[in-house]
Each structure stands twice: as C-alpha cells, then as structure tokens.
Write a protein that holds these residues in place. Structure first.
Motif, short mmCIF file in Angstrom:
data_model
loop_
_atom_site.label_atom_id
_atom_site.label_comp_id
_atom_site.label_asym_id
_atom_site.label_seq_id
_atom_site.Cartn_x
_atom_site.Cartn_y
_atom_site.Cartn_z
N ASP A 7 -27.26 12.75 -27.76
CA ASP A 7 -28.21 12.97 -26.45
C ASP A 7 -29.45 13.32 -27.06
OD1 ASP A 7 -29.22 13.64 -24.17
OD2 ASP A 7 -27.70 15.01 -23.66
N SER A 10 -31.63 16.54 -25.07
CA SER A 10 -31.08 17.66 -24.92
C SER A 10 -32.25 18.66 -25.19
CB SER A 10 -29.93 18.20 -25.91
OG SER A 10 -30.22 18.24 -26.99
N TYR A 194 -31.28 8.84 -18.62
CA TYR A 194 -29.85 9.67 -18.32
C TYR A 194 -29.15 8.55 -17.19
CZ TYR A 194 -30.58 13.77 -21.06
OH TYR A 194 -30.71 14.62 -22.21
N TYR A 327 -30.51 21.74 -17.94
CA TYR A 327 -29.65 20.85 -18.64
C TYR A 327 -28.47 20.69 -18.12
CZ TYR A 327 -27.72 18.14 -22.39
OH TYR A 327 -26.77 17.16 -23.09
N ALA A 328 -27.60 21.77 -18.34
CA ALA A 328 -26.08 21.71 -18.12
C ALA A 328 -25.91 21.20 -16.54
CB ALA A 328 -25.64 23.06 -18.37
N GLN A 330 -27.91 19.44 -14.70
CA GLN A 330 -28.27 17.83 -14.58
C GLN A 330 -27.00 17.16 -15.23
OE1 GLN A 330 -29.08 15.07 -16.47
NE2 GLN A 330 -28.88 15.97 -18.39
N VAL A 331 -26.31 17.63 -16.14
CA VAL A 331 -25.18 16.83 -16.67
C VAL A 331 -23.99 16.91 -15.78
CG1 VAL A 331 -23.48 16.94 -18.77
CG2 VAL A 331 -25.59 17.38 -18.93
N LYS A 332 -24.01 17.93 -14.97
CA LYS A 332 -22.92 17.98 -14.02
C LYS A 332 -23.08 17.21 -12.71
CE LYS A 332 -19.77 21.14 -11.47
NZ LYS A 332 -18.71 20.50 -12.14
N ASN A 334 -26.29 15.42 -11.89
CA ASN A 334 -26.93 14.19 -11.91
C ASN A 334 -28.22 14.29 -11.06
OD1 ASN A 334 -25.69 13.05 -14.16
ND2 ASN A 334 -23.80 12.47 -12.89
N THR A 338 -31.22 15.54 -12.58
CA THR A 338 -31.79 14.83 -13.68
C THR A 338 -33.34 14.72 -13.52
OG1 THR A 338 -29.80 13.79 -13.79
CG2 THR A 338 -31.59 12.64 -14.97
#
Length: 388
Positions: A7, A10, A194, A327-328, A330-332, A334, A338
C-alpha cells in the motif's frame, strides 16, 4: 513481495517522503549549492526523533484496536448503508449527491477564474502578481474545489470528470503556487490509486509525471520572481530548496521557543507565519520595496520555533495517530472517505517542506475527522439495531 501488494499511500509514506527530502538536502550540502553548509548533528537528531514520534502515532491506534474487542466489534463486519443508518445521517449523505458535488466543483473553478481576471495578469509569470494572488476568492475557491473534484473521481467515475480535473488543475496552477498545484495533482492520483485498478506501469509513470510537474512548477515559479537571480538548473533548484529549508530548521533548533506560540496563532488568523519565520530566523525586513519573502521550515520547524522539542514530538505523534484513524476509515468505507484521506495525506506530505502553518489544511483535517466520527456513530447504531 510484489509491488501491487504494497500500500503505497498508507500513513507510513510520510517517513519515505522525509527520508527523500533529507537526502536532497544532503546533496545540496555535499555540492555546496549557493554556499550551503552542513547543518548540525543536533538538527539531524531532531528530524530522526520527530519521525519516530510520527511512527509511534501511526502505530498506536492499530495497537489499541488489536487489543480491544469492543473496537473490533464496532469496526469489523458490516458497513454503513442507507438501510441501517439513521434518517439524519442519510440526509447528510445528500451533500454527496453527484449533482451537488459537481456544482460545487464548477463554482470553485469559476471563482478562481474570476480571481485571475481581477488580478489582471498571470501570477505564475510575475512575482508581484503571485504575492497578491492568494485573495479571499482563492481562499474560498480552493477549499471547495479540491474536496469536490476528488469526491467526483472517487464516487462517480465519469470520463469527463477527468477533463474537469485538468481544467481545475490548470486554473489553480496559474496562481503560481507549486503547493496548490501539487496538492490537486497528488490528491487526484491518490484517490485514483485507491478507487481504480491501476497497473504497476501506470502507477510508476504517474509518479514520474507528478515529479516532473513538481520540478517544472517550482522552477517556473522561482524564475518569475523579478527581484531574485538564480543560476541553478531545475534539479539543482530542488536540492537547494530542500537544503535551504533544512538550514532554516537548523537555525530554529538553536533558537527553540523564540516565537512563543505566535506561529500557531497566526495559522488560524489573518497572519503570515512563513513570513514571520523569515523575519525571526533570517532577520528579513518587515517591509520593503519588494513583497515580503515566505520562508518554509520543514514539518518540524514551526512547532520547535513556537514551543521547542516537546511540542514537535507531540505534533508529530498527533499527526500520525489522526492519519492512521482516517486511513482505517477510508479502507473500510471507501468513496468520499478515500477522497478526504487523499487530501489530508497529500497536504501532510507537502508539509514536510512547508510546515503545518496553513489554516485550510487544518480545515481538511477537521472535515475528515468529523466524517469519521459520524461514520463511527452510525456503525455503532447499525450494530445495536442488528443485535436487537
């Protein structure tokens, strides 16, 4: 390890950016560009410690999450949908409607065009116009355009939005500030990284092009300043800027606490903290026949000049922790998250040179954190509803 399994963006990317910046500064010192000399070992230690505190900040939220069953229960599993969220949350989501976001992006571009018209020229070609280009119109146009265009790229992948992105990039680049140009360009790229399945070759080409644009934009902007004379080539100029900025930080380390919070206060008012850095650290005149020079001092500089080492350590720790949380999310989640993460991360990377003295960036941080809190609230609600 395959390239695609890494990634790239990150929060730890900031460590790489700092290392690259320090490397460029070292080249400038080694080559004695414009008589630059090596900075003190104490300053290198400050850079190392600041970076380590940032890493600790990034690591802590993950460490706490791995040891908290409650957080795992909240953050794992289902995501927030219109069906499992409260009506008030769904009403807020209307703000992300494609037509609303598109309108905001167009308004931002139009306002910047009006700003350029009122300036009566092209700021990137004139140091005097560049000094005047950051108007109230720009201060409103930029903060609404950047989130709008990145959200469009993240959530609504229409081809003509890429053209809108290029138009916006161009009209803001004309303002003459490399920071704005790079912020729009990199935010867009991180968003696409992403949300699109980009080939490795395309990623590398994009990074190369962004680097070339950054070098070119910085060179053109510097060469347009009528009261300065430069004999460096574009690549030497990049190294020199890094070396000069690190030299400013070196001076700051040896006069820590001199501004006693003034820079922090100016960042949230109508003040000019980078101008103050030049006046306090380099004894630049308060006024004169030419516009006042804006001086960057690295991401570590302002906190040290205001309050000293411990303020820098706390600042870097907080930046790391907040970036990790966004960050965490946006990973979940989107989508718009993001886009917000891309904006915040990009400006933080730019801070490596300029320092955290821009009120608009704190606005982006606040917007992202509010979005995280709202999303977490609805996650908790959906878990309770499902349990019942």
């Amino acid at each position: 390890m395959k390239f695609k399994s890494v990634d790239l963006f990150s929060p730890y990317i900031l460590v790489i950016i700092i290392a690259i910046y320090v490397g460029l500064a070292a080249i400038a010192y080694q080559e004695h560009l414009r008589n630059l000399q090596w900075i003190s070992s104490t300053t290198w230690l400050y850079v190392l410690m600041g970076t380590l505190f940032f890493v600790a900040g990034v690591f802590l939220p993950k460490f706490i999450y791995n040891r908290s069953a409650k957080l795992k229960s909240l953050w794992g599993g289902d995501t927030v949908t219109p069906e499992n969220s409260a009506p008030w949350y769904n009403k807020l989501r209307i703000l992300l409607d494609e037509r609303v976001v598109l309108t905001v992006a167009i308004i931002g571009i139009v306002l910047q065009i009006v700003n350029l018209y009122l300036l009566g020229g092209i700021p990137i070609l004139s140091g005097y116009l560049k000094f005047k280009a950051t108007t109230d119109l720009w201060r409103f146009a930029y903060p609404i355009f950047l989130p709008a265009i990145t959200i469009l790229l993240a959530k609504y992948p229409r081809k003509w939005y890429y053209l809108l992105f290029v138009i916006g990039l161009a009209v803001f680049a004309i303002n003459g500030y490399r920071t704005t140009t790079m912020a729009i360009l990199i935010s867009g790229f991180v968003t696409l990284y992403y949300t699109r399945k980009m080939k490795t070759s395309h990623i590398l080409i994009a990074i190369l092009l962004i680097g070339l644009v950054g070098v070119a934009a910085g060179y053109i902007a510097v060469m347009s300043i009528q009261w300065q004379q430069w004999s460096l080539n574009p690549l030497q100029l990049v190294a020199y800027r890094a070396g000069f900025t690190m030299m400013v930080f070196d001076k700051i380390v040896h006069m820590a606490g001199a501004t006693a919070g003034d820079l922090f206060q100016q960042a949230f008012s109508t003040g000019h903290p980078r101008v103050t850095v030049g006046q306090v650290v380099l004894n630049y005149p308060v006024s004169g026949s030419t516009p006042t020079t804006s001086i960057t001092s690295t991401i570590f500089g302002p906190a040290v000049l205001d309050f000293g080492f411990y303020a820098m350590a706390l600042q870097m720790f907080i930046i790391g922790a907040v970036l990790r949380i966004i960050y965490a999310t946006q990973v979940k989640a989107n989508g718009a998250f993001t886009a917000l993460y891309a904006i915040v991360l990009t400006h933080t990377m730019i801070w490596v040179e300029t320092g955290p003295t821009d009120s608009v960036v704190y606005l982006f941080y606040l917007l992202a954190l509010v979005a995280v809190v709202l999303y977490a609230t609805q996650l908790g609600r959906s878990k309770k509803t499902k349990a019942i």
